[in-house]
Design a protein around this motif. Structure first.
Motif, PDB file in Angstrom:
ATOM      1  N   UNK A  83      18.260  26.269  20.263  1.00 28.44           N
ATOM      2  CA  UNK A  83      17.455  25.418  21.155  1.00 28.44           C
ATOM      3  C   UNK A  83      16.332  24.714  20.421  1.00 28.44           C
ATOM      4  N   UNK A  84      15.688  25.423  19.489  1.00 28.31           N
ATOM      5  CA  UNK A  84      14.517  24.876  18.815  1.00 28.31           C
ATOM      6  C   UNK A  84      14.887  24.073  17.573  1.00 28.31           C
ATOM      7  N   UNK A  85      16.166  24.086  17.212  1.00 31.88           N
ATOM      8  CA  UNK A  85      16.585  23.353  16.017  1.00 31.88           C
ATOM      9  C   UNK A  85      16.400  24.164  14.743  1.00 31.88           C
ATOM     10  N   UNK A  86      15.767  25.353  14.858  1.00 29.79           N
ATOM     11  CA  UNK A  86      15.565  26.195  13.677  1.00 29.79           C
ATOM     12  C   UNK A  86      16.887  26.651  13.069  1.00 29.79           C
ATOM     13  N   UNK A  87      17.951  26.561  13.853  1.00 30.38           N
ATOM     14  CA  UNK A  87      19.259  27.004  13.373  1.00 30.38           C
ATOM     15  C   UNK A  87      19.716  26.194  12.158  1.00 30.38           C
ATOM     16  N   UNK A  88      19.254  24.950  12.047  1.00 33.54           N
ATOM     17  CA  UNK A  88      19.718  24.150  10.911  1.00 33.54           C
ATOM     18  C   UNK A  88      19.203  24.713   9.580  1.00 33.54           C
ATOM     19  N   UNK A  89      17.848  24.895   9.410  1.00 32.72           N
ATOM     20  CA  UNK A  89      17.411  25.534   8.164  1.00 32.72           C
ATOM     21  C   UNK A  89      17.899  26.983   8.015  1.00 32.72           C
ATOM     22  N   UNK A  90      17.948  27.722   9.110  1.00 35.46           N
ATOM     23  CA  UNK A  90      18.425  29.110   9.019  1.00 35.46           C
ATOM     24  C   UNK A  90      19.899  29.113   8.580  1.00 35.46           C
ATOM     25  N   UNK A  91      20.678  28.229   9.184  1.00 41.29           N
ATOM     26  CA  UNK A  91      22.097  28.126   8.833  1.00 41.29           C
ATOM     27  C   UNK A  91      22.295  27.731   7.376  1.00 41.29           C
ATOM     28  N   UNK A  92      21.422  26.848   6.889  1.00 41.81           N
ATOM     29  CA  UNK A  92      21.507  26.457   5.475  1.00 41.81           C
ATOM     30  C   UNK A  92      21.207  27.641   4.579  1.00 41.81           C
ATOM     31  N   UNK A  93      20.238  28.443   5.003  1.00 42.38           N
ATOM     32  CA  UNK A  93      19.922  29.640   4.219  1.00 42.38           C
ATOM     33  C   UNK A  93      21.137  30.576   4.182  1.00 42.38           C
ATOM     34  N   UNK A  94      21.806  30.740   5.318  1.00 40.72           N
ATOM     35  CA  UNK A  94      22.990  31.614   5.379  1.00 40.72           C
ATOM     36  C   UNK A  94      24.046  31.132   4.381  1.00 40.72           C
ATOM     37  N   UNK A  95      24.296  29.827   4.369  1.00 33.22           N
ATOM     38  CA  UNK A  95      25.316  29.272   3.473  1.00 33.22           C
ATOM     39  C   UNK A  95      24.947  29.534   2.011  1.00 33.22           C
ATOM     40  N   UNK A  96      23.678  29.270   1.663  1.00 36.66           N
ATOM     41  CA  UNK A  96      23.226  29.483   0.287  1.00 36.66           C
ATOM     42  C   UNK A  96      23.272  30.957  -0.097  1.00 36.66           C
ATOM     43  N   UNK A  97      22.782  31.816   0.792  1.00 36.25           N
ATOM     44  CA  UNK A  97      22.722  33.254   0.492  1.00 36.25           C
ATOM     45  C   UNK A  97      24.127  33.840   0.365  1.00 36.25           C
ATOM     46  N   UNK A  98      25.052  33.383   1.201  1.00 29.65           N
ATOM     47  CA  UNK A  98      26.433  33.885   1.112  1.00 29.65           C
ATOM     48  C   UNK A  98      27.048  33.470  -0.225  1.00 29.65           C
ATOM     49  N   UNK A  99      26.820  32.229  -0.638  1.00 32.35           N
ATOM     50  CA  UNK A  99      27.377  31.778  -1.923  1.00 32.35           C
ATOM     51  C   UNK A  99      26.780  32.552  -3.095  1.00 32.35           C
ATOM     52  N   UNK A 100      25.481  32.849  -3.021  1.00 33.99           N
ATOM     53  CA  UNK A 100      24.860  33.626  -4.106  1.00 33.99           C
ATOM     54  C   UNK A 100      25.443  35.043  -4.155  1.00 33.99           C
ATOM     55  N   UNK A 101      25.689  35.612  -2.972  1.00 31.14           N
ATOM     56  CA  UNK A 101      26.284  36.961  -2.926  1.00 31.14           C
ATOM     57  C   UNK A 101      27.695  36.957  -3.519  1.00 31.14           C
ATOM     58  N   UNK A 102      28.475  35.949  -3.176  1.00 34.31           N
ATOM     59  CA  UNK A 102      29.832  35.851  -3.728  1.00 34.31           C
ATOM     60  C   UNK A 102      29.768  35.769  -5.254  1.00 34.31           C
ATOM     61  N   UNK A 103      28.853  34.968  -5.741  1.00 39.54           N
ATOM     62  CA  UNK A 103      28.694  34.825  -7.195  1.00 39.54           C
ATOM     63  C   UNK A 103      28.353  36.165  -7.839  1.00 39.54           C
ATOM     64  N   UNK A 104      27.398  36.916  -7.235  1.00 43.79           N
ATOM     65  CA  UNK A 104      27.011  38.214  -7.804  1.00 43.79           C
ATOM     66  C   UNK A 104      28.192  39.180  -7.799  1.00 43.79           C
ATOM     67  N   UNK A 105      28.958  39.210  -6.706  1.00 41.99           N
ATOM     68  CA  UNK A 105      30.126  40.091  -6.642  1.00 41.99           C
ATOM     69  C   UNK A 105      31.133  39.711  -7.708  1.00 41.99           C
ATOM     70  N   UNK A 106      31.367  38.423  -7.854  1.00 43.16           N
ATOM     71  CA  UNK A 106      32.367  37.995  -8.849  1.00 43.16           C
ATOM     72  C   UNK A 106      31.898  38.301 -10.254  1.00 43.16           C
ATOM     73  N   UNK A 107      30.589  38.166 -10.504  1.00 44.54           N
ATOM     74  CA  UNK A 107      30.042  38.500 -11.818  1.00 44.54           C
ATOM     75  C   UNK A 107      30.180  39.994 -12.114  1.00 44.54           C
ATOM     76  N   UNK A 108      30.325  40.802 -11.066  1.00 49.49           N
ATOM     77  CA  UNK A 108      30.569  42.244 -11.260  1.00 49.49           C
ATOM     78  C   UNK A 108      32.059  42.515 -11.459  1.00 49.49           C
ATOM     79  N   UNK A 109      32.861  41.473 -11.495  1.00 51.68           N
ATOM     80  CA  UNK A 109      34.288  41.662 -11.724  1.00 51.68           C
ATOM     81  C   UNK A 109      35.095  41.930 -10.457  1.00 51.68           C
ATOM     82  N   UNK A 110      34.489  41.731  -9.302  1.00 49.41           N
ATOM     83  CA  UNK A 110      35.210  41.997  -8.050  1.00 49.41           C
ATOM     84  C   UNK A 110      36.057  40.790  -7.642  1.00 49.41           C
ATOM     85  N   UNK A 111      37.233  41.082  -7.082  1.00 43.65           N
ATOM     86  CA  UNK A 111      38.049  40.028  -6.481  1.00 43.65           C
ATOM     87  C   UNK A 111      37.534  39.850  -5.051  1.00 43.65           C
ATOM     88  N   UNK A 112      36.945  38.705  -4.782  1.00 48.17           N
ATOM     89  CA  UNK A 112      36.310  38.488  -3.475  1.00 48.17           C
ATOM     90  C   UNK A 112      37.238  37.657  -2.592  1.00 48.17           C
TER      91      UNK A 112
END
Ligand code: C2E
Ligand code: MG
Ligand code: MG
Ligand code: MG
Length: 292
Positions: A83-112
């Motif tokens: 409703x407040x539009x805060x979802x756009x920056x929050x959603x962007x954070x989710x996208x960025x944070x998920x990609x960083x997590x995938x990168x960290x997992x892959x750097x640990x040798x995990x098949x993601x």
């Protein structure tokens, strides 16, 4: 009951209503600062194949770690963020944070496996979402096949032409798309055919009593048949026990997600699961069962 008292003013009939308004304002205030204070966390829920029990995807689920309220579930703040539009920056954070997590997992040798992110209506409609996602992927050296996006049936069915165009841009990045909470909106089958999607996710409302309620079973079975005839895969969400799992498997459902296999987990616990190659145990198929 809120009555308009002219302009932007509202008066409320009961003290409880006033308290609700105050609470809402306090929540909105807190939500505005939550991003800067680093209070959002991501949990990940695996989903498994009903063919072999292997983990075939992870769904990203947002939580808000509030200093006083504790861990706030998304249903308590996402509607307000929307409703407040805060979802756009929050959603962007989710996208960025998920990609960083995938990168960290892959750097640990995990098949993601592919990681699915939920999109709100506003986020899905905001121009530039494809750009935001492409940038987040590039920043971590990932390609689109590593991501899936979940759009609710009701979001997709609002202005179908625009939705199809937005979906095509995301598909062009190599990302798979799922129609979430299927069965709870107002799907037109003619429109469903036009969406460039890969999965239907059966809402957990229909899964809960699938074994005992013929009406819910009929909806699950019809959705599975419909999906397959459109060459889509079906995921059932909210599968909590073996009876539900077995029922859905016999009906040809492709994948399940739910507490029966695993609740949403923190990144570290999920990494341990991936590292151990954890699978869901599947009972032997009926024809292999020993004679009585
Ligand atoms: P959803 O996308 O349909 O996600 C499934 C919800 O079912 C999640 O609730 C999950 O924790 C819950 N669940 C999973 N397995 C089971 C089970 O076996 N039994 C039961 N009773 N529940 C189960 P959660 O995490 O509270 O999220 C609720 C909704 O909030 C999500 O529904 C999604 O629509 C929204 N959401 C979550 N994260 C995000 C996000 O990052 N962005 C946006 N826009 N929405 C999000
Ligand atoms: Mg979802
Ligand atoms: Mg869902
Ligand atoms: Mg749902």
């Amino acid at each position: 009951e809120a009555r308009s008292a002219g302009g932007n003013q509202y008066c409320f009939d009961t003290p409880a209503m006033n308290a609700a308004v105050v609470q809402r304002q306090a929540l909105e205030q807190a939500l505005r600062g939550a991003l800067e204070r680093g209070e959002f966390v991501l949990h990940y829920q695996p989903r498994v194949s009903l063919q072999d029990g292997a983990i075939v995807g992870l769904e990203v689920l947002l939580r808000w770690q509030h200093p006083e309220l504790g861990l706030v579930p998304p249903m308590e703040f996402i509607p307000l963020a929307e409703e407040t539009g805060l979802i756009v920056p929050v959603g962007e954070w989710v996208i960025g944070a998920a990609c960083r997590q995938i990168r960290r997992w892959r750097d640990c040798g995990l098949a993601v496996p592919p990681v699915a992110i939920n999109l709100s209506a506003r986020q899905f409609r905001s121009g530039g979402l494809d750009r935001t996602i492409a940038d987040a992927l590039a920043a971590e050296g990932l390609d689109g096949a590593q991501l899936e996006l979940e759009i609710t049936e009701s979001t997709a069915m609002t202005d179908v032409g625009e939705a199809v165009a937005a979906m095509q841009k995301l598909k062009a990045l190599g990302i798979s798309l799922a129609l979430d909470d299927f069965g709870t909106g107002y799907s037109s089958l003619a429109y469903l055919r036009r969406f460039p999607i890969d999965y239907l996710k059966i809402d957990r409302a229909f899964v809960r009593d699938v074994v005992t309620e013929p009406g819910d079973a009929a909806i699950c079975i019809a959705t599975i048949r419909l999906a397959h005839s459109l060459r889509l895969k079906v995921i059932a969400e909210g599968v909590e026990n073996e009876a539900q799992m077995e029922y859905l498997r016999r009906q040809g459902c492709d994948e399940i997600q739910g507490y029966h296999f695993s609740p949403p987990l923190e990144g570290e616990a999920l990494a341990a699961m991936l590292g151990e190659g954890t699978r869901m145990a599947l009972p032997a198929p009926a024809e292999d069962a020993p004679p009585p």
